[in-house]
Design a protein around this motif. Structure first.
Motif, mmCIF file in Angstrom:
data_model
loop_
_atom_site.group_PDB
_atom_site.id
_atom_site.type_symbol
_atom_site.label_atom_id
_atom_site.label_comp_id
_atom_site.label_asym_id
_atom_site.label_seq_id
_atom_site.Cartn_x
_atom_site.Cartn_y
_atom_site.Cartn_z
ATOM 1 N N GLY A 61 0.853 -1.195 0.000
ATOM 2 C CA GLY A 61 0.000 0.000 0.000
ATOM 3 C C GLY A 61 0.883 1.237 0.000
ATOM 4 N N THR A 62 0.274 2.394 0.160
ATOM 5 C CA THR A 62 1.055 3.635 0.206
ATOM 6 C C THR A 62 0.838 4.333 1.557
ATOM 7 O OG1 THR A 62 -0.587 5.234 -0.569
ATOM 8 C CG2 THR A 62 0.565 3.943 -2.272
ATOM 9 N N GLY A 63 1.470 5.482 1.708
ATOM 10 C CA GLY A 63 1.335 6.246 2.939
ATOM 11 C C GLY A 63 -0.120 6.618 3.232
ATOM 12 N N THR A 64 -0.848 6.939 2.181
ATOM 13 C CA THR A 64 -2.257 7.323 2.374
ATOM 14 C C THR A 64 -3.041 6.143 2.943
ATOM 15 O OG1 THR A 64 -2.034 8.811 0.498
ATOM 16 C CG2 THR A 64 -4.279 8.314 1.215
ATOM 17 N N MET A 65 -2.731 4.956 2.461
ATOM 18 C CA MET A 65 -3.424 3.781 3.000
ATOM 19 C C MET A 65 -3.056 3.581 4.470
ATOM 20 S SD MET A 65 -3.576 -0.126 1.745
ATOM 21 C CE MET A 65 -2.358 -0.674 2.906
ATOM 22 N N PHE A 88 -0.692 20.675 3.483
ATOM 23 C CA PHE A 88 -1.474 19.857 2.559
ATOM 24 C C PHE A 88 -1.740 18.446 3.099
ATOM 25 C CE2 PHE A 88 -1.613 16.953 -1.095
ATOM 26 C CZ PHE A 88 -2.472 17.589 -1.966
ATOM 27 N N PHE A 89 -0.703 17.805 3.668
ATOM 28 C CA PHE A 89 -0.894 16.423 4.112
ATOM 29 C C PHE A 89 -1.610 16.339 5.453
ATOM 30 C CE2 PHE A 89 2.170 15.896 0.704
ATOM 31 C CZ PHE A 89 1.516 14.916 -0.028
ATOM 32 N N GLY A 90 -1.479 17.370 6.262
ATOM 33 C CA GLY A 90 -2.286 17.430 7.477
ATOM 34 C C GLY A 90 -3.757 17.491 7.090
ATOM 35 N N ASP A 138 5.386 17.948 7.313
ATOM 36 C CA ASP A 138 4.451 18.143 6.200
ATOM 37 C C ASP A 138 5.272 18.472 4.959
ATOM 38 O OD1 ASP A 138 2.343 18.993 4.367
ATOM 39 O OD2 ASP A 138 1.069 18.744 6.141
ATOM 40 N N THR A 139 5.153 17.607 3.963
ATOM 41 C CA THR A 139 5.980 17.709 2.760
ATOM 42 C C THR A 139 5.643 18.948 1.934
ATOM 43 O OG1 THR A 139 5.643 15.333 2.840
ATOM 44 C CG2 THR A 139 6.961 16.133 1.033
ATOM 45 N N SER A 140 4.483 19.514 2.179
ATOM 46 C CA SER A 140 4.095 20.707 1.422
ATOM 47 C C SER A 140 4.791 21.960 1.937
ATOM 48 C CB SER A 140 2.580 20.901 1.486
ATOM 49 O OG SER A 140 2.177 21.115 2.828
ATOM 50 N N VAL A 164 0.453 9.768 14.560
ATOM 51 C CA VAL A 164 1.500 10.582 13.929
ATOM 52 C C VAL A 164 1.741 10.095 12.501
ATOM 53 C CG1 VAL A 164 3.947 11.249 14.034
ATOM 54 C CG2 VAL A 164 2.610 11.099 16.144
ATOM 55 N N ASP A 165 1.647 11.037 11.559
ATOM 56 C CA ASP A 165 1.980 10.732 10.165
ATOM 57 C C ASP A 165 3.480 10.967 9.994
ATOM 58 O OD1 ASP A 165 2.635 10.877 7.484
ATOM 59 O OD2 ASP A 165 0.945 12.134 6.903
ATOM 60 N N GLY A 166 4.191 9.849 9.844
ATOM 61 C CA GLY A 166 5.648 9.945 9.698
ATOM 62 C C GLY A 166 6.110 9.711 8.270
ATOM 63 N N SER A 189 7.293 3.323 2.329
ATOM 64 C CA SER A 189 8.652 2.828 2.062
ATOM 65 C C SER A 189 9.509 3.786 1.241
ATOM 66 C CB SER A 189 8.562 1.489 1.321
ATOM 67 O OG SER A 189 7.680 1.578 0.212
ATOM 68 N N GLN A 190 8.874 4.757 0.566
ATOM 69 C CA GLN A 190 9.564 5.468 -0.528
ATOM 70 C C GLN A 190 10.312 6.732 -0.143
ATOM 71 O OE1 GLN A 190 6.340 5.581 0.145
ATOM 72 N NE2 GLN A 190 5.293 7.361 -0.688
ATOM 73 N N LYS A 191 10.337 7.061 1.154
ATOM 74 C CA LYS A 191 11.001 8.328 1.492
ATOM 75 C C LYS A 191 12.322 8.059 2.214
ATOM 76 C CE LYS A 191 6.755 10.961 1.198
ATOM 77 N NZ LYS A 191 6.828 11.908 0.088
ATOM 78 N N ALA A 192 12.361 8.230 3.533
ATOM 79 C CA ALA A 192 13.674 8.121 4.188
ATOM 80 C C ALA A 192 14.187 6.681 4.276
ATOM 81 C CB ALA A 192 13.633 8.780 5.561
HETATM 82 C C1 LIG Z 1 3.494 13.759 5.029
HETATM 83 C C2 LIG Z 1 2.842 12.862 4.033
HETATM 84 N N1 LIG Z 1 1.770 12.144 4.407
HETATM 85 C C3 LIG Z 1 1.148 11.333 3.551
HETATM 86 C C4 LIG Z 1 1.576 11.201 2.248
HETATM 87 C C5 LIG Z 1 0.866 10.290 1.319
HETATM 88 O O1 LIG Z 1 1.671 9.189 1.017
HETATM 89 P P1 LIG Z 1 1.480 8.372 -0.338
HETATM 90 O O2 LIG Z 1 1.709 9.310 -1.462
HETATM 91 O O3 LIG Z 1 2.538 7.296 -0.238
HETATM 92 O O4 LIG Z 1 0.110 7.811 -0.331
HETATM 93 C C6 LIG Z 1 2.672 11.936 1.809
HETATM 94 C C7 LIG Z 1 3.146 11.840 0.425
HETATM 95 O O5 LIG Z 1 4.026 12.528 -0.023
HETATM 96 C C8 LIG Z 1 3.318 12.780 2.726
HETATM 97 O O6 LIG Z 1 4.381 13.494 2.360
#
Ligand SMILES: Cc1ncc(COP(=O)(O)O)c(C=O)c1O
Length: 381
Positions: A61-65, A88-90, A138-140, A164-166, A189-192
Motif C-alpha cells: 500500500g502507500t502512505g495514504t493507505m 497539505f498532508f495534514g 508536512d511535505t508541502s 503521527v503521520d511519519g 517505504s519510498q522516502k527516508a
Molecule cells: C506527510 C505525508 N503524508 C502522507 C503522504 C501520502 O503518502 P502516499 O503518497 O505514499 O500515499 C505523503 C506523500 O508525499 C506525505 O508526504
C-alpha cells in the motif's frame, strides 16, 4: 551526452543498488521458509528500532493507505478527532476521517509555521477528543512538528489516541513510539527508507491495540488490524499476498540503517539538512519553513524574483536533477528538494552544483561555487 538524473524529489528518493537487487530477485512463494524468516526478522527489527512493545504492520500500500489504516482501527463514526495541520498532508486527514462519519475539528498553522503546543492543549481542553493527528513533517511546507513535546503534553489526555503521520519523517527524524507516547505511527517505504513506493507501515502501541479490540467488527476489510495481526505474529500464515520483493527491499534498507546506527542516521540527516539549507540560502533562495522548525528530510525553496518555475525545473532536469513543484498556493512559487534516505555527499554536491548551473542558465546573477562551497564548509564542520 545527457547527464544521469538524480531524483531529488521528496519521495520516491534514490534507491541504492543493494536495495534494487532485492527488488530484482526472483520472486519466491510467500510460503517459502527463507522468505517467512526474512519477514519475521524485518518485523522484529521494526519494533525494536522504533521502540514499541506493541505491534507493527508492514503491508502492500502507500502512505495514504497507512493513514487510513491508523484511523480505521482506532476511531469510529461519531468519534471526535482533532486534526493538527501544518499543510497539505495534514489536511488530507480531514476528508479521510469525515468519510467515516468522524467529527472533525482542525487546528491549522500558517504554511511554514507550526501550530503552537499551547493552542493544541487549549483545543483539547474544550471537549473530549477520541483522537488527534499530527503530521511529523508536512511535505508541502518542510515544517517539522514537535511530536515528542506533543506526546508529553498528551499524557494529560490519556483517552485521546495520538496518531503521527511519519511518511516524510520516519527513518530520518527521531521517532520512538512508546517513549514519545505515540499510539499510531504511520509511514511508507519510498522516502527516508530509500525503498521504492509500495509498502505501508503502521506501528500500533498497546493503547491503540486495546482501542482496536473495543471497536469490534470494523467496516474496513483489507486494512483491518485483526486481519493482519495473525500474519504479523506468524508470517507463515496467509491473509492477502505479501509484497515479497518489497519486503526484501525494506529488509535491506533496515540492514543499512542498523549498519549505520539509527542515531547516527538521525544525526547525519540533521547535519546534511543544515548544510543543504545553508547552501540554498547562500545562493539567494529563501526557505519557507521557520528556521526553528525546519525538517531534515526536505527543503521547500522559494524562488527569487525573475525565476519561472516550469522553465527552471526544466533546465534543472537538463542539468541532471529532478525536484518537485510547490503545492496549493505555492505552486509556481517554490520547488521542493528532498535530501533524505540513502543519499551521499556526491548526490548533495551534484545537486547544489546543478541548481547553481540552472540559476545561471535562467539569467539569475549567481556566484558559481558559492552554494557548493557553503555546502562543503558546513559538511566539514
Ligand atoms: C506527510 C505525508 N503524508 C502522507 C503522504 C501520502 O503518502 P502516499 O503518497 O505514499 O500515499 C505523503 C506523500 O508525499 C506525505 O508526504
Amino acid at each position: 551526452m545527457k547527464p544521469r538524473k538524480l531524483v531529488m524529489i521528496p519521495g520516491p528518493t534514490p534507491v541504492v543498488r543493494s536495495i534494487q537487487n532485492q527488488m530484482g530477485r526472483e520472486t519466491v512463494a510467500f510460503g517459502d521458509l527463507g522468505f517467512i524468516n526474512d519477514y519475521k526478522e524485518l518485523l522484529k527489527d521494526m519494533k525494536e528500532l522504533w521502540k514499541t512493545e506493541g505491534e507493527v504492520f508492514v503491508i502492500a500500500g502507500t502512505g495514504t493507505m497507512a493513514m487510513e489504516m491508523g484511523i480505521a482501527n482506532t476511531l469510529k463514526s461519531g468519534d471526535n478527532l482533532l486534526i493538527v495541520s501544518n499543510g497539505f498532508f495534514g489536511d488530507r486527514f480531514i476528508d479521510l476521517a469525515e468519510r467515516k462519519g468522524i467529527n472533525v475539528d482542525v487546528i491549522s498553522s500558517e504554511w511554514g509555521k507550526i501550530v503552537p503546543i499551547e493552542d493544541i492543549e487549549a483545543k483539547l481542553n474544550e471537549k473530549k477528543y477520541d483522537g488527534i493527528t499530527v503530521t511529523h513533517v508536512d511535505t508541502s511546507t518542510g515544517v517539522c512538528a514537535p511530536i515528542k513535546e506533543i506526546g508529553e503534553m498528551l499524557k494529560k489526555f490519556p483517552e485521546t489516541i495520538y496518531i503521527v503521520d511519519g511518511v516524510c519523517a520516519t527513518a530520518a527524524e527521531p521517532e520512538y513510539v512508546d517513549d514519545m507516547n505515540i499510539d499510531i505511527l504511520i509511514t511508507g517505504s519510498q522516502k527516508a527508507f530509500g525503498v521504492a513506493p509500495g509498502l505501508a507501515i503502521v506501528w500500533a502501541g498497546s493503547k491503540a491495540m486495546e482501542k482496536r479490540k473495543e471497536l469490534g467488527r470494523i467496516p474496513e476489510y483489507y486494512i483491518d488490524f485483526d486481519k493482519w495481526l495473525p500474519i504479523m505474529q506468524d508470517p507463515s500464515k496467509y491473509f492477502a499476498t505479501p509484497a515479497v520483493n518489497m519486503i526484501w527491499a525494506l529488509k535491506e534498507s533496515v540492514r543499512i540503517i542498523k549498519e549505520e546506527g539509527i542515531e547516527n542516521r538521525y544525526e547525519r540527516h540533521s547535519k546534511n539538512a543544515k548544510a543543504m539549507q545553508a547552501a540554498l540560502e547562500a545562493m539567494g533562495f529563501t526557505l519557507l519553513a521557520d528556521k526553528d522548525h525546519r525538517a531534515v528530510t526536505l527543503s521547500n525553496v522559494l524562488y527569487m524574483e525573475g525565476v519561472n518555475d516550469l522553465e527552471f525545473r526544466k533546465i534543472l532536469g537538463e542539468e541532471g536533477v529532478v525536484v518537485a513543484g510547490g503545492l496549493a498556493a505555492y505552486a509556481g512559487k517554490m520547488f521542493r528538494l528532498g535530501h533524505m534516505g540513502n543519499i551521499d555527499i556526491h548526490d548533495m554536491v551534484s545537486t547544489i552544483a546543478s541548481i547553481e548551473r540552472a540559476l545561471y542558465r535562467s539569467g539569475i546573477e549567481v556566484e558559481l561555487g558559492k552554494g557548493v562551497g557553503t555546502l562543503m564548509a558546513e559538511l566539514l564542520k
